[in-house]
Design a protein around this motif. Structure first.
Motif, PDB file in Angstrom:
ATOM      1  N   VAL A 175     -18.095 -22.047 -22.783  1.00 48.66           N
ATOM      2  CA  VAL A 175     -17.220 -22.822 -24.223  1.00 48.66           C
ATOM      3  C   VAL A 175     -18.373 -21.314 -24.329  1.00 48.66           C
ATOM      4  O   VAL A 175     -20.155 -21.734 -23.867  1.00 48.66           O
ATOM      5  CB  VAL A 175     -17.684 -23.955 -23.865  1.00 48.66           C
ATOM      6  N   GLY A 176     -18.063 -20.337 -25.264  1.00 46.86           N
ATOM      7  CA  GLY A 176     -19.189 -19.476 -25.421  1.00 46.86           C
ATOM      8  C   GLY A 176     -20.015 -18.713 -24.480  1.00 46.86           C
ATOM      9  O   GLY A 176     -19.016 -17.886 -23.650  1.00 46.86           O
ATOM     10  N   SER A 177     -20.826 -19.128 -24.070  1.00 49.11           N
ATOM     11  CA  SER A 177     -21.735 -18.071 -23.017  1.00 49.11           C
ATOM     12  C   SER A 177     -21.600 -19.678 -21.537  1.00 49.11           C
ATOM     13  O   SER A 177     -23.207 -18.421 -20.523  1.00 49.11           O
ATOM     14  CB  SER A 177     -23.098 -17.293 -23.645  1.00 49.11           C
ATOM     15  N   LEU A 178     -21.857 -20.401 -22.154  1.00 49.59           N
ATOM     16  CA  LEU A 178     -21.988 -21.363 -21.296  1.00 49.59           C
ATOM     17  C   LEU A 178     -20.891 -22.645 -20.411  1.00 49.59           C
ATOM     18  O   LEU A 178     -20.019 -22.318 -21.180  1.00 49.59           O
ATOM     19  CB  LEU A 178     -22.531 -22.797 -21.847  1.00 49.59           C
ATOM     20  N   ASP A 179     -20.943 -22.544 -18.627  1.00 49.54           N
ATOM     21  CA  ASP A 179     -20.240 -22.762 -18.691  1.00 49.54           C
ATOM     22  C   ASP A 179     -21.072 -24.593 -18.493  1.00 49.54           C
ATOM     23  O   ASP A 179     -21.946 -24.823 -17.647  1.00 49.54           O
ATOM     24  CB  ASP A 179     -20.621 -22.537 -16.769  1.00 49.54           C
ATOM     25  N   TYR A 180     -19.573 -25.460 -18.325  1.00 54.04           N
ATOM     26  CA  TYR A 180     -19.874 -26.970 -18.133  1.00 54.04           C
ATOM     27  C   TYR A 180     -19.117 -27.025 -17.583  1.00 54.04           C
ATOM     28  O   TYR A 180     -18.023 -26.419 -16.353  1.00 54.04           O
ATOM     29  CB  TYR A 180     -19.148 -27.630 -19.385  1.00 54.04           C
TER      30      TYR A 180
END
Length: 853
Positions: A175-180
């Protein structure tokens, strides 16, 4: 037996009602033959009304019981763009426990970007939820599922999102530039009903992780929600008043427990009203069946009534006897309907809990059952009284001749009074029990108009048949004579068939116009994508990227902000009772823009547009329909709260907006020089060739992680699914009304069977063949069916036109297929049921009947 009943009736006139009930009980020992249709019609209508009322009560009870969980607290303050200040947070925490939440729309994608999906992103703090429980699969604390672990923040997601992206628990979503890391699926989100409008599936993350996504930028459409659980003993109203005095320009929207799941409540109330009106329609149609059943029963008892009168039984006593019998049977039909309706909340509890995250207050709702019982008994009484009054007033000699010559009688003034009283009670109950009184009143007026129109149609058919029969011979003359005869079922057949076909035409025409509008108009004009949250410094790069895409056809972009209307004509909106259909304008934030020229997809209908170089006091271009709804005119003032600052503008012109094109447009457009300096983003629509849509979405979201893409085709498909589901529900209700109409039509034919048997025997004795009798019946019922279908087509089309033109504000066209199908169905049903209902009469042997009569 008859002599005994007559003597008892004469001797006990002072105690007429109790004795009448005893004799009615004796009549019932013979079984329910002739009253099955009576019971079916009453039970069907009462079950619908009782079921809808009970279900609405269960939903409202669930909303009241779980209001804190649905809202997320005792109070919610919602503000767009900017979070609460430190001073504001101090006041929140002074009131009790606080939970801070941020919501926005974003793009979620699998590693590598092979699959991507618009999501409703919800960032929650450690206090969430203040009330209710979050249920996950696998089960576990929400905080543990969202915590940072092994270098990844956690996330929980709707099962729909996992299916669309092809993800499993433990896998990564970006999501955006972050991995969850997906750690659980959402089974139950307690405050889901508080969300007004959801475009994508839910993805929930920890609030501490949101900054790292890169989605939090100046002007991003992020809602900040603060839920407060009041401390014991706190006076909520006084605290809110103090909060308003301390921060008069905060610009937040305050919601209390009365507003929890407001959208769900409105949906349920509107649906309940609609279904109640459908139930009343079915009960109205069933009332004709009740009248037919009573008439048929009294016709079969003609000899008994005549003998009772010849032996000295008073007419009033005979009336009381059979009225008691009818009301006993009506009570049985009502009880059957109440039993079915009372079970509705128990049956619907599980589906509604899944669809709305709402637990019903399952139970029995006496007032809903009392309303339904009142409707059933009043309808039974209203449609039974005319036949009972006729049997009461005719002399014994005429009763014996009634099968051959249907005598007319003068109606007593007292009879008109009693019928008017019953009708007034029925109308009063309809209006008093409806949530929207005006709609209920219109239903009552439309029902009376429809009944009168079909009764007049029956009279016209009979008059024409009587006149035409003089110049015809053979089979046609006999068919016309049967239509015009004093004992002919023309009135009841036309009324029952006409009501059912009118409902069918209305629903079929509305459905057809809906499908035509969605399938033909929107896809041709709709863009391929809406792109939102485009930052001003990204606009040039975004437009260059889109125009370079193969298959590019059109691009339109405008700046957008969101603000809340706080005053109209210098009057605070809290002091204005908004029209029910347009209250959305004053609820929540509205999209705003500014423009030097008129936007595409709109046309000026009043006033003039400002000069392109205008830099004076704020001017506003307003949607003409909104202006009409709130009685706003050129020169009136309108005030908007934008980021805590109130901006007042003068209405300079009114626009007529064609929202169906899905072009970018706004309720309010400001003149230049007012909004340019405020934090804002851009919104854009893009058209590309269908085969290039995935590539364009991938290129835009890969380069600009904060930009969200909304595929218009998917949105339209969702709308079509919703409309399809609604159409199916409406069609099901219409089918119930039509089934009632067909049942009543069958009853009307069966009620005339005794006369048909007599006519068939006489005609056979005179040399008529079965083919002659069948041909005459086909002509008779064919005439009634065609004439009734034509009027039903007209009335149903008018009703559909009103719904589409005024209710949906669309263009209505008469669908030839619906028209032809209606006429064919009307004639076919009338002929089929007429022949089936009289088949036994055609085969009746002459000798037994002639020996008896």
């Amino acid at each position: 037996m008859i002599a005994e009943q007559s003597a008892l009736l004469r001797k006990t006139m002072a105690w007429r009602l109790p004795l009448a009930w005893r004799l009615a009980g004796r009549e019932l020992r013979g079984g329910l033959r002739g009253f099955r249709l009576f019971l079916f019609c009453l039970a069907l209508g009462v079950a619908l009304i009782a079921g809808v009322g009970s279900l609405a009560g269960a939903v409202q009870g669930g909303l009241a019981r779980d209001a804190r969980a649905l809202l997320g607290g005792d109070m919610e303050l919602r503000v767009l763009y900017q979070p609460a200040t430190a001073a504001q947070l101090d006041r929140f925490t002074a009131a009790g426990r606080v939970s801070a939440i941020r919501t926005l729309r974003a793009m979620a994608q699998t590693p590598g970007g092979a699959q991507r999906q618009l999501v409703e992103l919800k960032a929650v703090d450690a206090s969430y939820p203040l009330f209710g429980q979050m249920r996950l699969a696998p089960d576990g604390p929400l905080g543990t599922a969202l915590a940072e672990r092994d270098g990844h923040w956690g996330a929980v997601a709707d099962g729909e999102l996992l299916d669309r992206l092809g993800l499993k628990l433990g896998q990564i979503v970006k999501v955006g530039s972050l991995d969850y890391e997906i750690r659980a699926a959402i089974l139950r989100e307690p405050d889901r009903g508080a969300d007004a409008f959801i475009l994508g599936p839910r993805l929930m993350v920890a609030d501490q992780s949101l900054e790292a996504t890169g989605l939090v930028q100046r002007g991003s459409l992020i809602y900040h929600l603060y839920r407060i659980a009041y401390a014991p003993g706190l006076d909520g109203k006084a605290w809110l008043a103090d909060l308003a005095r301390r921060f008069p320009d905060a610009g937040w929207r305050v919601r209390g427990l009365d507003d929890a799941a407001l959208g769900v409540k409105r949906f349920v109330d509107r649906t309940a009203l609609f279904l109640t009106l459908v139930g009343l329609s079915a009960l109205l149609v069933g009332g004709v069946g009740v009248g037919n059943a009573v008439k048929a029963y009294l016709d079969s008892k003609t000899n008994t009534v005549a003998i009772l009168k010849c032996l000295g039984a008073p007419a009033a006593a005979v009336f009381s006897l059979y009225l008691s019998l009818i009301m006993l049977l009506a009570g049985g039909g009502v009880l059957i309907g109440l039993a079915l309706g009372a079970l509705t909340p128990f049956v619907a509890a599980a589906p509604l809990a899944r669809g709305f995250a709402l637990d019903l207050a399952v139970g029995f709702y006496p007032w809903a059952l009392i309303d339904a019982a009142g409707f059933g008994l009043l309808v039974a009484l209203a449609f039974s009284l005319p036949a009972l009054m006729r049997a009461r007033d005719l002399p014994p000699g005429q009763l014996f001749r009634d099968m051959l010559v249907r005598a007319r009688r003068a109606r007593r003034w007292a009879d008109f009074g009693w019928l008017s009283l019953v009708a007034a009670l029925l109308i009063g109950l309809t209006i008093a029990s409806a949530g929207e009184r005006m709609l209920a009143l219109w239903f009552v007026l439309a029902a009376f108009a429809t009944l009168i129109i079909f009764r007049l149609l029956a009279a016209v058919i009979m008059a024409l048949a009587r006149r035409l029969a003089r110049w015809r011979s053979g089979m046609l003359r006999r068919a016309l004579a049967d239509l015009a005869g004093p004992a002919a079922p023309t009135r009841s057949v036309v009324l029952s068939l006409g009501l059912g076909l009118t409902v069918l035409v209305t629903v079929a025409s509305v459905q057809g116009n809906l499908r035509r509008e969605l399938a033909a108009t929107m896809p041709a004009a709709a863009p391929s994508f809406f792109f939102i949250d485009i930052q001003p410094d990204q606009l040039a790069g975004f437009e260059s990227l889109v125009r370079a895409q193969p298959g590019y056809r059109d691009l339109d972009s405008v700046p957008m902000l969101r603000g809340r209307i706080v005053r109209l004509k210098d009057i605070p909106v809290e002091q204005l009772p908004p029209p029910s259909e347009d209250r959305w304008v004053l609820e929540g934030d509205r999209g705003l823009t500014w423009s030097a020229g008129p936007p595409r997809g709109s046309q000026l209908v009043a006033g003039a547009w400002w000069p392109k170089d205008y830099r004076g006091p704020p001017l506003i271009s307003l949607d003409s329909e909104v202006a009409h709804a709130f009685d706003l005119k050129l020169g009136d003032h309108l005030t908007v709260n934008l980021l805590g600052r109130e901006i007042t503008g003068t209405i300079a012109n009114l626009r007529e907006v064609d929202w169906s094109t899905l072009a970018i447009n706004f309720v309010m457009v400001f003149s230049p020089g007012v909004l340019e300096a405020a934090p804002q983003t851009h919104i854009a629509t893009v058209r590309v060739d269908p085969e290039q849509e995935p590539a364009l979405e991938r290129r835009v979201t890969d380069r600009f992680a904060n930009i969200s893409a909304i595929r218009v085709k998917e949105a339209l498909a969702s709308v079509q699914r919703i409309v399809g589901g609604l159409s199916a529900a409406v069609a099901a209700m219409a089918a119930i009304a039509l089934i009632a109409g067909v049942a009543v039509l069958s009853g009307a034919v069966l009620a005339d069977r005794r006369r048909r048997i007599y006519d068939a025997v006489v005609l056979k004795v005179l040399g008529a063949t079965r083919a002659d009798l069948l041909g005459g019946l086909a002509l008779e019922y064919g005439f009634m069916g065609l004439a009734t279908a034509a009027i039903a087509l007209l009335l149903g089309s008018l009703a559909a036109y009103g719904f589409v033109h005024w209710g949906m504000e669309g263009d209505f066209i008469l669908l030839p297929g619906v028209a032809l199908a209606t006429v064919a169905a009307g004639a076919g049903l009338a002929i089929l049921i007429g022949l089936l209902g009289t088949w036994r009469a055609l085969g009746q042997k002459a000798a037994p009947l002639l020996r008896n009569d």
